[in-house]
Design an enzyme around this catalytic site. Structure first.
Site, mmCIF file in Angstrom:
data_model
loop_
_atom_site.group_PDB
_atom_site.id
_atom_site.type_symbol
_atom_site.label_atom_id
_atom_site.label_comp_id
_atom_site.label_asym_id
_atom_site.label_seq_id
_atom_site.Cartn_x
_atom_site.Cartn_y
_atom_site.Cartn_z
ATOM 1 N N LEU A 193 -36.039 -15.731 12.509
ATOM 2 C CA LEU A 193 -35.525 -14.934 13.636
ATOM 3 C C LEU A 193 -34.286 -14.156 13.208
ATOM 4 O O LEU A 193 -33.488 -14.642 12.403
ATOM 5 C CB LEU A 193 -35.136 -15.866 14.792
ATOM 6 C CG LEU A 193 -36.257 -16.677 15.423
ATOM 7 C CD1 LEU A 193 -35.671 -17.693 16.411
ATOM 8 C CD2 LEU A 193 -37.258 -15.762 16.133
ATOM 9 N N ASP B 107 -37.397 -20.888 10.393
ATOM 10 C CA ASP B 107 -35.941 -21.083 10.489
ATOM 11 C C ASP B 107 -35.500 -22.520 10.193
ATOM 12 O O ASP B 107 -34.339 -22.869 10.450
ATOM 13 C CB ASP B 107 -35.468 -20.685 11.897
ATOM 14 C CG ASP B 107 -35.436 -19.176 12.082
ATOM 15 O OD1 ASP B 107 -34.631 -18.523 11.387
ATOM 16 O OD2 ASP B 107 -36.224 -18.650 12.885
ATOM 17 N N GLU C 181 -28.828 -27.436 11.412
ATOM 18 C CA GLU C 181 -27.786 -27.781 12.388
ATOM 19 C C GLU C 181 -28.263 -27.678 13.838
ATOM 20 O O GLU C 181 -27.823 -28.424 14.701
ATOM 21 C CB GLU C 181 -26.583 -26.842 12.223
ATOM 22 C CG GLU C 181 -25.574 -27.020 13.341
ATOM 23 C CD GLU C 181 -24.333 -26.174 13.169
ATOM 24 O OE1 GLU C 181 -24.429 -24.951 13.260
ATOM 25 O OE2 GLU C 181 -23.280 -26.756 12.937
ATOM 26 N N ASP C 182 -29.161 -26.728 14.077
ATOM 27 C CA ASP C 182 -29.567 -26.477 15.459
ATOM 28 C C ASP C 182 -30.461 -27.556 16.037
ATOM 29 O O ASP C 182 -30.711 -27.573 17.238
ATOM 30 C CB ASP C 182 -30.250 -25.097 15.545
ATOM 31 C CG ASP C 182 -29.267 -24.003 15.186
ATOM 32 O OD1 ASP C 182 -28.127 -24.070 15.660
ATOM 33 O OD2 ASP C 182 -29.631 -23.107 14.404
ATOM 34 N N ARG D 50 -38.514 -22.656 17.505
ATOM 35 C CA ARG D 50 -37.721 -23.657 16.810
ATOM 36 C C ARG D 50 -37.837 -25.056 17.430
ATOM 37 O O ARG D 50 -37.271 -26.019 16.900
ATOM 38 C CB ARG D 50 -36.249 -23.206 16.739
ATOM 39 C CG ARG D 50 -36.098 -21.830 16.066
ATOM 40 C CD ARG D 50 -34.716 -21.616 15.532
ATOM 41 N NE ARG D 50 -34.369 -22.623 14.557
ATOM 42 C CZ ARG D 50 -33.138 -22.857 14.111
ATOM 43 N NH1 ARG D 50 -32.152 -22.108 14.566
ATOM 44 N NH2 ARG D 50 -32.891 -23.809 13.237
ATOM 45 N N ARG E 138 -29.263 -19.153 23.677
ATOM 46 C CA ARG E 138 -30.074 -20.319 23.297
ATOM 47 C C ARG E 138 -29.725 -21.599 24.060
ATOM 48 O O ARG E 138 -30.459 -22.574 24.016
ATOM 49 C CB ARG E 138 -29.883 -20.611 21.799
ATOM 50 C CG ARG E 138 -30.201 -19.463 20.868
ATOM 51 C CD ARG E 138 -31.702 -19.247 20.788
ATOM 52 N NE ARG E 138 -32.014 -18.159 19.880
ATOM 53 C CZ ARG E 138 -32.067 -18.287 18.552
ATOM 54 N NH1 ARG E 138 -31.836 -19.452 17.988
ATOM 55 N NH2 ARG E 138 -32.365 -17.251 17.801
ATOM 56 N N HIS F 96 -24.527 -17.878 18.391
ATOM 57 C CA HIS F 96 -24.098 -19.220 18.796
ATOM 58 C C HIS F 96 -22.579 -19.274 18.957
ATOM 59 O O HIS F 96 -21.856 -18.493 18.332
ATOM 60 C CB HIS F 96 -24.476 -20.253 17.714
ATOM 61 C CG HIS F 96 -25.930 -20.581 17.648
ATOM 62 N ND1 HIS F 96 -26.661 -20.465 16.493
ATOM 63 C CD2 HIS F 96 -26.784 -21.056 18.583
ATOM 64 C CE1 HIS F 96 -27.911 -20.850 16.714
ATOM 65 N NE2 HIS F 96 -28.016 -21.214 17.981
ATOM 66 N N CYS G 17 -24.809 -23.760 9.868
ATOM 67 C CA CYS G 17 -26.238 -23.921 10.197
ATOM 68 C C CYS G 17 -27.024 -24.696 9.154
ATOM 69 O O CYS G 17 -28.063 -25.271 9.461
ATOM 70 C CB CYS G 17 -26.922 -22.572 10.315
ATOM 71 S SG CYS G 17 -25.879 -21.194 10.585
HETATM 72 C C1 CIR Z 1 -31.984 -18.308 14.490
HETATM 73 O O1 CIR Z 1 -31.928 -17.180 15.001
HETATM 74 O O2 CIR Z 1 -32.201 -19.313 15.149
HETATM 75 C C2 CIR Z 1 -31.829 -18.419 12.999
HETATM 76 N N1 CIR Z 1 -32.358 -17.273 12.363
HETATM 77 C C3 CIR Z 1 -30.384 -18.615 12.625
HETATM 78 C C4 CIR Z 1 -29.814 -19.899 13.112
HETATM 79 C C5 CIR Z 1 -28.368 -20.052 12.774
HETATM 80 N N2 CIR Z 1 -27.912 -21.318 13.202
HETATM 81 C C6 CIR Z 1 -26.632 -21.606 13.490
HETATM 82 O O3 CIR Z 1 -25.788 -20.705 13.515
HETATM 83 N N3 CIR Z 1 -26.343 -22.837 13.829
#
Ligand code: CIR
Length: 265
Positions: free
Chosen positions: A24, A66, A71-72, A91, A137, A168, A255
């Site tokens: 993404l 992704d 971290e997410d 995700r 998100r 984020h 992340c």
């Molecule tokens: C996203 O858009 O979810 C991923 N391409 C990037 C996630 C980055 N995550 C973060 O900053 N914790």
């Protein structure tokens, strides 16, 4: 002082997959190069490991482009882990895939349930509280679910907000020590860091805000010399890591890992 907010015995990382090219992104600023991403990722792992932390390097998951941005998927506290409910539909499965991994480290692994959404990138744990930012998100219901799960361990969650067009909450800030936050001016303007000492990223270097304090190191993305110098002069041990490929997908230093010190296995 326990410094639970940046003293870590463990980190979990996941190798980038070939499908990373489909990750993404808010704006198309080029396709990430897997070989270079892998090189940066290895340097990042080496930096964390140099602090004597145990690094778990998970296999790539092609199904989830992704999934390198671990971290997410979870919030890891000393008392237990909480599996997130990502607001990006593509995700959601990544979080489910992280649950069995977390069970190797924790007796208590809880899951965000209900209608709310929340991603780890929107959560900043400091020594005194947990800040959780609403974003594209993360919803208020997601933050409330986090609050109700962490209350059993005595945590206070404070809801804050992420500026429009910032992915984020932690895209724009990081913890430097018990009382200091690195932040962009646009984020701090909301007053969310009142009571903390704030160091601002240099003008034009906002992307350096997504850094991590990991034990004695302050790991920052490469390419932001003025902010790096500022942090160095403030007494932090700055280590720069290449981030050009993750940046194409709006990713930065935080992340790429789950960082934690589990109390019990
Ligand atoms: C996203 O858009 O979810 C991923 N391409 C990037 C996630 C980055 N995550 C973060 O900053 N914790």
């Amino acid at each position: 002082m326990s410094c639970r907010s940046y003293s870590f015995t463990h980190a979990i990382l996941r190798q980038p997959a070939h499908s990373i090219v489909d990750g993404l992104r808010a704006v198309d600023s080029g396709t990430p190069d897997l070989a270079l991403f892998t090189e940066h990722h290895a340097a990042y792992a080496t930096a964390l490991e140099s602090t004597s932390a145990a690094i778990t390097l998970l296999d790539p998951i092609e199904e989830f482009p992704d999934s390198v941005f671990v971290e997410d998927t979870a919030l890891c506290l000393p008392e237990g882990a909480i599996v997130m409910r990502p607001g990006a539909p593509s995700r959601l499965g990544e979080a489910a895939a992280m649950a069995p991994v977390l069970k190797q480290f924790y007796r208590e692994v809880l899951t965000i349930e209900g209608d709310g959404f929340i991603e780890g990138g929107d959560i900043l744990v400091t020594e005194r509280e947990i800040l959780a930012g609403t974003s594209a998100r993360t919803t208020i219901a997601g933050i409330e679910a986090l609050q109700s799960l962490t209350a059993r361990w005595g945590y206070k969650v404070r809801g804050v907000s992420t500026p429009a067009d910032v992915l984020h909450f932690k895209t724009d800030c990081s913890l430097l020590d018990e009382e200091t936050i690195l932040s962009t001016e646009r984020l701090a303007r909301s007053g969310c860091f009142e009571g903390y000492r704030v160091i601002f990223t240099a003008e034009g270097e906002e992307a350096c805000a997504n850094s991590i304090r990991f034990n004695e190191l302050l790991v920052v993305p490469d390419g932001f010399p003025r902010t790096a110098e500022l942090l160095d002069k403030a007494g932090y041990r700055v280590t720069s890591i290449g981030n050009t490929e993750a940046a194409k997908l709006d990713g930065g230093m935080s992340c790429l890992s789950l960082r934690f010190s589990p109390q019990s296995v």
